[in-house]
Design an enzyme around this catalytic site. Structure first.
Site, mmCIF file in Angstrom:
data_model
loop_
_atom_site.group_PDB
_atom_site.id
_atom_site.type_symbol
_atom_site.label_atom_id
_atom_site.label_comp_id
_atom_site.label_asym_id
_atom_site.label_seq_id
_atom_site.Cartn_x
_atom_site.Cartn_y
_atom_site.Cartn_z
ATOM 1 N N HIS A 210 0.805 -1.234 0.000
ATOM 2 C CA HIS A 210 0.000 0.000 0.000
ATOM 3 C C HIS A 210 0.831 1.274 0.000
ATOM 4 C CE1 HIS A 210 0.786 -0.433 4.320
ATOM 5 N NE2 HIS A 210 0.490 0.837 4.469
HETATM 6 N N1 UDP Z 1 -3.425 -5.907 9.042
HETATM 7 C C1 UDP Z 1 -4.716 -6.426 9.218
HETATM 8 N N2 UDP Z 1 -5.420 -6.814 8.117
HETATM 9 C C2 UDP Z 1 -4.924 -6.737 6.843
HETATM 10 C C3 UDP Z 1 -3.604 -6.208 6.676
HETATM 11 C C4 UDP Z 1 -2.887 -5.786 7.790
HETATM 12 O O1 UDP Z 1 -5.199 -6.549 10.357
HETATM 13 O O2 UDP Z 1 -5.624 -7.099 5.886
HETATM 14 C C5 UDP Z 1 -2.680 -5.454 10.226
HETATM 15 C C6 UDP Z 1 -1.321 -6.058 10.424
HETATM 16 O O3 UDP Z 1 -1.390 -7.219 11.210
HETATM 17 C C7 UDP Z 1 -0.547 -4.960 11.118
HETATM 18 C C8 UDP Z 1 -1.194 -3.689 10.633
HETATM 19 O O4 UDP Z 1 -2.431 -4.072 10.048
HETATM 20 O O5 UDP Z 1 -0.712 -5.067 12.515
HETATM 21 C C9 UDP Z 1 -0.311 -2.985 9.644
HETATM 22 O O6 UDP Z 1 -0.978 -1.931 9.101
HETATM 23 P P1 UDP Z 1 -0.517 -1.223 7.757
HETATM 24 O O7 UDP Z 1 0.265 -2.169 6.925
HETATM 25 O O8 UDP Z 1 -1.739 -0.594 7.180
HETATM 26 O O9 UDP Z 1 0.357 -0.023 8.286
HETATM 27 P P2 UDP Z 1 1.929 0.203 8.479
HETATM 28 O O10 UDP Z 1 2.379 -0.733 9.552
HETATM 29 O O11 UDP Z 1 2.601 0.001 7.169
HETATM 30 O O12 UDP Z 1 1.999 1.629 8.919
#
Ligand code: UDP
Length: 362
Positions: A210
């Site tokens: 994403h």
């Molecule tokens: N996650 C979730 N469902 C999904 C994809 C990710 O619950 O379909 C969770 C994942 O376990 C993690 C978090 O979302 O804890 C990560 O979020 P994201 O990738 O949006 O944000 P980033 O960490 O890159 O800021």
């Protein structure tokens, strides 16, 4: 002591859940009570990115939802700032606690500091040193203003020291995202798509993408899809983030081995990554979760603000290089992936440490 806790986006909800639990435990057992107000900025408003996390992680309903909604970076920042200024004026507090690196983190920090209110940053100090990432700007602005830093790694401590932050404001406590992971692993359950696609443990991969650098350019995104579809040599489950949806819809050649679905609930997603042979991602949090689960992780980015997932954990970064990605997949399919260890203090007790410190700095 009064604190205001800010949460705006999916990864924030996962990070605040154990902090709230630790506050409630503290209030039952200690004389130093913390009176908290939970502010949801409304940055993520889709039920699949917000409501389901409140339900599954037993997060109490927010005291207020600022309704920021979607928009450009500036529109979102502006809306959150205007609404949070109003809320903070009506509900003054001793300390604003922000988590992670989303727009809400930065916007609420600016508002609080302009209103002479102290700020603590949970996950302070991490850096990708990539100014093309909106999150890096959020991190830099937040850390240039915050008063207290709760950090996940020694590298984060070093980054803060390099910026002149005094030692007494840095608290190396570990990782609240791992508190949530450890507390919920036994509750994780198979998503519906498991049976429908006849998935077997360790015989499929999970894909999440994403970041603007991977998904906003339709040509680059299409190339990733084609390459992964042809070379992964296993089905890849791809819960598609709303940001990614637009360019997925425009793909001329639909992948055959990539199984798409809506973003999954937390308990379904952690089940899926725990049982996966590999996770291919550009997420920050997912790099951390796979390290703790001991699941091989391939990060499709040129930098990471979480280098401990590589030095200690199971993460390998292949960047924009298709050759490196293919090398990594080959290593994986020959069973030659590194084992990895869990980084210091990622032990499920971080939120308790944070709350203990909060009661001592008040
Ligand atoms: N996650 C979730 N469902 C999904 C994809 C990710 O619950 O379909 C969770 C994942 O376990 C993690 C978090 O979302 O804890 C990560 O979020 P994201 O990738 O949006 O944000 P980033 O960490 O890159 O800021």
């Amino acid at each position: 002591m009064k604190i205001t806790l800010i949460a705006g986006a999916r990864p924030n909800f996962i990070k605040i859940a154990p902090i709230i639990r630790a506050i409630e435990k503290n209030n039952l057992t200690s004389g130093k009570k913390i009176d908290y107000r939970l502010v949801h900025t409304g940055q993520h408003y889709d039920d699949k990115l917000s409501k389901v996390f409140f339900e599954q992680l037993n997060i109490p309903e927010a005291h207020v939802n600022l309704g920021a909604g979607s928009g450009t970076q500036a529109e979102q920042t502006g809306k959150i700032m205007v609404e949070f200024e109003r809320d903070l004026s009506a509900h003054p507090t001793d300390l604003v606690v922000v988590v992670g690196d989303v727009t809400s983190t930065m916007a609420c920090t600016i508002v609080a500091k302009k209103m002479n209110t102290k700020v603590a940053h949970v996950e302070g100090g991490i850096r990708s040193f990539d100014m093309a990432m909106p999150e890096e700007i959020n991190r830099m602005v937040t850390d240039s203003l915050a008063d207290y830093f709760f950090t996940t790694s020694e590298v984060a401590n070093q980054n803060l020291r390099h910026n002149g932050v005094k030692e007494e404001r840095i608290f190396f406590v570990g990782n609240t995202m791992i508190d949530t992971l450890n507390a919920n692993l036994s509750r994780a359950f198979k998503p519906q798509l498991w049976d429908k696609n006849k998935l077997d443990s360790k015989r499929y991969g999970v894909l999440t993408l994403h970041r603007p650098s991977n998904v906003d350019d339709p040509e680059k995104f299409a190339h990733w899809m084609q390459l992964l579809d042809e070379k992964a040599a296993m089905p890849l489950i791809f819960p598609v983030h709303p940001r990614t949806l637009k360019n997925f819809a425009t793909l001329v050649q639909k992948p055959k081995n990539i199984i798409t679905c809506d973003p999954l609930s937390y308990l379904e997603f952690i089940y899926l990554i725990k049982e996966a042979k590999v996770v291919i991602t550009d997420s920050g949090g997912v790099q951390e979760e796979t390290t703790v689960l001991g699941v091989p992780c391939i990060t499709l980015r040129n930098n990471t603000e979480r280098p401990e997932t590589i030095t200690f954990g199971t993460n390998e970064m292949t960047g924009d290089s298709y050759d490196l990605l293919i090398d990594s997949l080959t290593k994986l399919n020959y069973g030659q992936w590194k084992k990895g260890t869990i980084p210091p203090k990622w032990d499920g007790k971080t939120s308790e440490r944070i709350v203990r410190i909060l009661t001592s700095i008040s």
